[in-house]
Design a protein around this motif. Structure first.
Motif, mmCIF file in Angstrom:
data_model
loop_
_atom_site.group_PDB
_atom_site.id
_atom_site.type_symbol
_atom_site.label_atom_id
_atom_site.label_comp_id
_atom_site.label_asym_id
_atom_site.label_seq_id
_atom_site.Cartn_x
_atom_site.Cartn_y
_atom_site.Cartn_z
ATOM 1 N N TYR A 1 -54.030 8.934 8.094
ATOM 2 C CA TYR A 1 -52.629 9.358 8.130
ATOM 3 C C TYR A 1 -51.973 8.997 9.453
ATOM 4 O O TYR A 1 -51.404 9.807 10.145
ATOM 5 C CB TYR A 1 -52.480 10.827 7.759
ATOM 6 N N VAL A 2 -52.037 7.731 9.763
ATOM 7 C CA VAL A 2 -51.348 7.204 10.926
ATOM 8 C C VAL A 2 -49.873 7.015 10.566
ATOM 9 O O VAL A 2 -49.535 6.251 9.670
ATOM 10 C CB VAL A 2 -51.958 5.860 11.367
ATOM 11 N N ASP A 3 -49.008 7.744 11.233
ATOM 12 C CA ASP A 3 -47.559 7.632 11.038
ATOM 13 C C ASP A 3 -47.133 7.859 9.601
ATOM 14 O O ASP A 3 -46.194 7.227 9.107
ATOM 15 C CB ASP A 3 -47.056 6.260 11.510
ATOM 16 N N ARG A 4 -47.824 8.773 8.887
ATOM 17 C CA ARG A 4 -47.416 9.060 7.514
ATOM 18 C C ARG A 4 -47.924 10.413 7.056
ATOM 19 O O ARG A 4 -48.637 11.102 7.776
ATOM 20 C CB ARG A 4 -47.868 7.966 6.558
ATOM 21 N N ASP A 5 -47.540 10.776 5.852
ATOM 22 C CA ASP A 5 -47.834 12.068 5.247
ATOM 23 C C ASP A 5 -49.303 12.452 5.406
ATOM 24 O O ASP A 5 -50.198 11.629 5.236
ATOM 25 C CB ASP A 5 -47.458 11.992 3.758
ATOM 26 N N THR A 6 -49.534 13.729 5.682
ATOM 27 C CA THR A 6 -50.907 14.192 5.899
ATOM 28 C C THR A 6 -51.731 14.254 4.628
ATOM 29 O O THR A 6 -52.956 14.327 4.696
ATOM 30 C CB THR A 6 -50.894 15.598 6.524
ATOM 31 N N ASN A 7 -51.114 14.268 3.460
ATOM 32 C CA ASN A 7 -51.823 14.638 2.234
ATOM 33 C C ASN A 7 -52.115 13.494 1.274
ATOM 34 O O ASN A 7 -52.704 13.733 0.224
ATOM 35 C CB ASN A 7 -50.998 15.680 1.453
ATOM 36 N N ILE A 8 -51.734 12.270 1.566
ATOM 37 C CA ILE A 8 -51.720 11.270 0.500
ATOM 38 C C ILE A 8 -52.839 10.245 0.554
ATOM 39 O O ILE A 8 -53.014 9.496 -0.393
ATOM 40 C CB ILE A 8 -50.382 10.505 0.483
ATOM 41 N N ALA A 9 -53.592 10.162 1.638
ATOM 42 C CA ALA A 9 -54.560 9.070 1.739
ATOM 43 C C ALA A 9 -55.893 9.572 2.266
ATOM 44 O O ALA A 9 -56.128 9.616 3.469
ATOM 45 C CB ALA A 9 -54.015 7.953 2.641
ATOM 46 N N HIS A 10 -56.768 9.954 1.344
ATOM 47 C CA HIS A 10 -58.144 10.327 1.704
ATOM 48 C C HIS A 10 -59.038 9.684 0.645
ATOM 49 O O HIS A 10 -59.527 10.365 -0.250
ATOM 50 C CB HIS A 10 -58.375 11.825 1.709
#
Length: 1000
Positions: free
Chosen positions: A524-533
């Motif tokens: 979550y570099v420079d973006r929403d905390t919840n969308i990329a795991h």
């Protein structure tokens, strides 16, 4: 006795069953009551395919007649039905989860009809009408998993509207728009608790008939206010009545379900080439009951259980179940904060469980063995002690089937915290990695200390990858959460080295069929905390980490928010994973990932293996309700072992297949099971040579025995380890996005992301953007005319690149990081090249030598003062002082001097939020317009997109910036308009003093 009564009567006998003892044979029928209870529960949940509504949403898998969610819970369909049940009372007919992101509700009309109007009756109690003032109407001509198939036909003007009691519902006229639809959806962009009273749909050819009445409906999520249908007037809570559960129980042993199971058994027999002789007689008995029409309950129950016994025997004839020992652990769900990170801290471990082997798991006399019942630790801090009273995690089996690894915590923090939020670390609290033989002998401790070490993974080289907090640093968005990333060590616990230099959490490394390392990374570099795991792949020494799937979703709710416990499917290029929740644990629904397919930012690469369970958080709420499946072990693309519980409480071990069948293998009523692994050898993946020099063995292997080094200084260990790492880009224009017309990239800017060295979020606040990273500009390297670049790279630092034009402005920027190891030679085809393409654009696939590779690697040219360490007062304020401050004071315009004002300076406060360019990093920032999204758009990033740019020319009162001052300001805009460049000593940085970061 009725079915519901029998279910209740069966519970005490099930609960009374004790877990199987540590060793010794048990009667063959010990598990039978639990197995039959599971069959009965499946029957109570059964719904034939014809009874399940078709609704837009991610496509179902091949599962046939999969069970609906448990009747004791409110499903999204049940709650949504209240919007079309004809009951209008001014309260809520449906209610999504509180604070849902982009909530929606929809109805399936069954066929495409031309629409006259849609009438929306608002919920108006408790002053809630204004919530829906920005409502939209969308339509589609078919149920579809792709949100692009929905067309917006109406956007409300922002005024509040009423409902039945006020006589002022919202009437959306569509006749003159020519709108036709089968699916009618209402939604609101943003975060909202979405609730309406009733929705009516009228067709053009019968404008007086509400054709939505009683039609199948669905919605984004359910929450604490959800109810099956409209909440009755006078009732203030949404407690689900007992009736739906009782009704579901009464439906057990239905003729439809028995028929479904018989047909399933036939298909299994065909798939496994098993005899169907017994099925023919069961089929005859079922046909007789079908003719009766109202068969006695006892007869249906007896036949159903006989069919299930026959089907179970066929299922266990599966040739893939040819092993006689099954390894697994028992463990309680983690305590503490309910979060994907906190679940793996030893301070949240609940005592209980162990390491077990089930002998003859598919035979008539299964036997359970507690592997460590008589084992004592032979080496380490706990030498001479038994591993008792603690908690177990993440078992791993060597490829030859002879050695086990696992993590264990003494779990002493639990007694202090009582299971509540606590953040304690220490040798007796944290998880550490242990090794033993497959029979439990030879128990030794490999790691120790305060950091948590877990998720061990045997590598083909003999080293062990694992997850550890040893790097240091904290989560950026909350609490006291140390970051854990992937390391490796020798099999005896020596020579611990980092495989990953990522700046936030990683999980569950395992080895692919071709010898690569696959794992989950939170990006979550420079973006929403919840969308990329999601899934990442690297070489087994950590080189070249790549995201092939799921890292840039189009919509947050369009796919799972997490994919964990990722494992390669045997004899396949696909992977199995469990879809967990960001605000939850590593449990959910199972999916099959095909990363070779093009990624549409949604579900194109995913197949649901367990459609009976929605994806927690992105689809299903409350989250804990859908933590049903976990720790899948693939046997093939069709067959899996996993743990499961429909109630998400007491998970047992199951065999399940791609077609909706599942059979309980083992359950302990007192504690959940986890991580089933066949205890047998398996093929060792190919050994990929390790060209880096980070480990002791590679430094020795790459040191010539007699010849001198080129420098003449000898081949000492330091010289070998100091070999520079390089990065090569073949053609920066080879991309999966469109570059602006006439783009000419002249250089790459290399920026280092700095791991957070303080625990609380926004302490200190780095800049105007929420929860953003501190960073440092390392400098630039040239890009040749053919788009190639070749340069020396710093080892062990998370870095990202920006493509620069002739003026030094960023055209495009990464929103992820990479890194290099000692001696690594990292090569990229392009800038986000098409991973699935066989013939890349731009001629990059032609047999030529890139211009940059015809010379020595370029050193990184450092940038201006104030860029490393990054510091707004040192980088930008001098330019403002030279070109802007005096004029602004004279004209009494906004103050641009460098006086400290709060946590920043006066000029920063005036410029950053209104005129800068930045991305927020929060839950929901995905939907923040220019400050959100998941990918940057080439040509619309940084300085090129910042409002401040139009003030940097002579058009703004004759402003004349020197090239250096122009560069200073635009560099700041390209770097997320940050203020600080380190997490330490913010007051000193505000005064313009250089502060080096403590953690790089």
């Amino acid at each position: 006795m009725g079915t519901a009564s029998r279910l209740v009567a069966l519970v005490p006998s099930i609960v009374a069953l004790l877990a199987w003892p540590g060793s010794g044979a048990e009667p063959a029928n010990t598990m039978q009551p639990l197995v039959e209870a599971d069959w009965i529960a499946q029957s109570a949940r059964f719904a034939p395919a014809s009874a399940r509504s078709a609704q837009p949403g991610p496509a179902l898998s091949k599962a046939e007649g999969a069970a609906v969610p448990h009747a004791a819970a409110v499903t999204t369909q049940q709650d949504a039905s209240g919007g079309v049940d004809g009951v209008k009372n001014g309260r809520w007919g449906f209610h999504t989860a509180s604070g849902e992101t982009d909530p929606w509700w929809q109805v399936d009309l069954g066929e495409v009809v031309k629409l006259d109007r849609v009438v929306v009756f608002n919920r108006t109690d408790r002053n809630t009408a204004a919530r829906t003032r920005n409502i939209r109407l969308l339509v589609a001509d078919k149920p579809s998993p792709d949100a692009k198939d929905l067309q917006v036909v109406y956007q409300h003007d922002g005024t509040a509207f009423g409902g039945v009691k006020e006589g002022k519902p919202l009437v959306i006229a569509l006749k003159d728009k020519g709108a036709a639809a089968r699916v009618v959806r209402l939604d609101i962009v943003g975060r909202l608790s979405f609730a309406l009273d009733e929705i009516e749909v009228y067709p053009a050819d019968a404008p007086d008939k509400n054709i939505a009445l009683k039609k199948p409906a669905d919605q984004k999520s359910v929450g604490i206010y959800s109810y099956p249908g409209t909440l009755p007037e006078g009732q203030d809570t949404a407690t689900v009545p007992a009736a739906p559960q009782a009704a579901a129980s009464a439906a057990a042993f239905s003729i439809a379900h028995i028929r479904d199971e018989v047909e399933r058994a036939k298909r299994l027999a065909t798939r496994f080439a098993a005899s169907q002789a017994g099925l023919a007689k069961l089929d005859e008995r079922l046909a007789a009951l079908e003719k009766v029409g109202n068969a006695p309950d006892a007869a249906r129950r007896e036949l159903y259980l006989e069919v299930r016994r026959a089907k179970r025997a066929i299922a266990f004839a599966n040739p893939l179940l040819d092993f006689d020992k099954l390894l697994f652990i028992k463990r309680h769900d983690a305590a503490g904060v309910f979060h994907m990170c906190d679940q793996f801290y030893g301070c949240n471990a609940r005592p209980g469980g162990g390491l077990f082997v089930l002998h003859d798991p598919f035979g008539g006399s299964p036997r359970l063995v507690n592997l460590l019942e008589n084992a004592t630790v032979g080496k380490g801090r706990l030498a001479g002690q038994k591993l008792e009273g603690g908690a177990f995690l993440s078992p791993e089996l060597s490829f030859d089937g002879k050695t086990l690894l696992f993590a264990y915590s003494q779990a002493t923090a639990f007694a202090k915290s009582g299971g509540k939020e606590t953040y304690l670390w220490g040798p007796e609290i944290s998880y550490h990695i242990f090794r033993c033989n497959s029979d439990g002998s030879g128990l030794v401790q490999l790691t120790d200390g305060s950091p948590d070490d877990f998720d061990p993974c045997f590598l083909p080289s003999g080293r062990v990858a694992f997850v550890s907090e040893r790097r240091g640093g904290y989560l950026r968005c909350g609490r006291h959460c140390p970051v854990y990333t992937i390391f490796s060590m020798e099999a005896d616990g020596s020579d611990i080295q980092p495989l990953s230099y990522h700046e936030t959490h990683e999980w569950h490394p395992s080895v692919t069929n071709d010898g690569m390392l696959v794992y989950s990374r939170w990006d979550y570099v420079d973006r929403d905390t919840n969308i990329a795991h999601h899934i990442w792949l690297s070489y087994p020494d950590g080189r070249d980490p790549r995201a092939f799937h799921g890292n840039y979703p189009v919509r947050r709710e369009g796919r799972p928010w997490m994919e964990m416990n990722i494992r390669a499917v045997p004899n396949s290029h696909k992977f199995v994973a469990v879809t967990g929740a960001h605000h939850g644990h590593a449990y959910g629904s199972l999916v099959l990932i095909d990363h070779r397919l093009p990624d549409d930012g949604a579900m194109s690469q995913l197949e649901r293996l367990t459609p009976d369970c929605p994806f927690p958080e992105s689809e299903g709420r409350p989250i804990a309700r859908y933590m049903q499946y976990a720790t899948p072990w693939p046997l093939s693309e069709d067959d899996y072992l996993a743990v499961y519980d429909a109630d998400a409480k007491n998970r047992g071990i199951y065999w399940l297949d791609r077609f909706g069948n599942k059979e309980l293998i083992y359950r302990d009523p007192a504690i959940s099971c986890s991580d089933p692994i066949p205890l047998r050898p398996r093929p060792t993946p190919p050994l990929i040579p390790d060209p880096t020099t980070q480990t002791a063995r590679t430094r020795v292997a790459q040191r010539p025995s007699s010849s001198p080094s080129p420098s003449g200084r000898g081949w000492g260990e330091g010289a070998v380890n100091a070999r520079p790492a390089t990065i090569a880009v073949m053609n920066v224009y080879d991309s999966d996005f469109a570059w602006p017309a006439d783009t000419k990239v002249t250089a790459l800017r290399i920026i280092q992301l700095l791991p957070k060295s303080t625990a609380p979020p926004n302490v200190p606040r780095i800049g105007v953007a929420q929860q953003t990273n501190a960073r440092a500009v390392l400098g630039t390297v040239p890009v040749e005319a053919d788009g190639s670049a070749f340069f020396e790279a710093p080892v062990g630092k998370p870095i990202y690149f920006q493509a620069l034009d002739e003026r030094g402005l960023a055209i495009q920027s990464m929103r992820s990081v990479t890194y290099v190891h000692p001696g690594e030679r990292l090569t990229c085809q392009g800038c986000h090249e098409r991973k699935s393409a066989t013939n890349p654009v731009g001629g990059a696939s032609l047999p030529r030598v890139a211009l940059a590779l015809r010379r020595a690697p370029s050193p990184i040219t450092p940038d201006v003062e104030g860029s490393n360490p990054f510091n707004y007062p040192r980088l930008v304020q001098p330019a403002l002082d030279r070109a802007c401050v005096a004029c602004h004071k004279e004209k009494k315009a906004i103050a641009l001097d460098g006086a400290v004002a709060g946590q920043f300076t006066q000029s920063y406060n005036a410029l950053a939020a209104k005129y800068g360019f930045y991305f927020h990093v929060t839950n929901g920032s995905f939907n923040g317009g220019v400050h959100g999204g998941s990918r940057s758009i080439a040509g619309q990033f940084g300085a090129k997109a910042a409002p401040l740019m139009k003030y940097l020319t002579e058009a703004h009162h004759g402003t004349k910036l020197s090239p250096e001052d122009f560069h200073r300001i635009t560099l700041w805009l390209d770097c997320n308009s940050e203020f600080l460049g380190a997490y330490e000593d913010a007051p000193a940085q505000a005064l313009g003093r250089p502060v080096r970061p403590a953690l790089e």
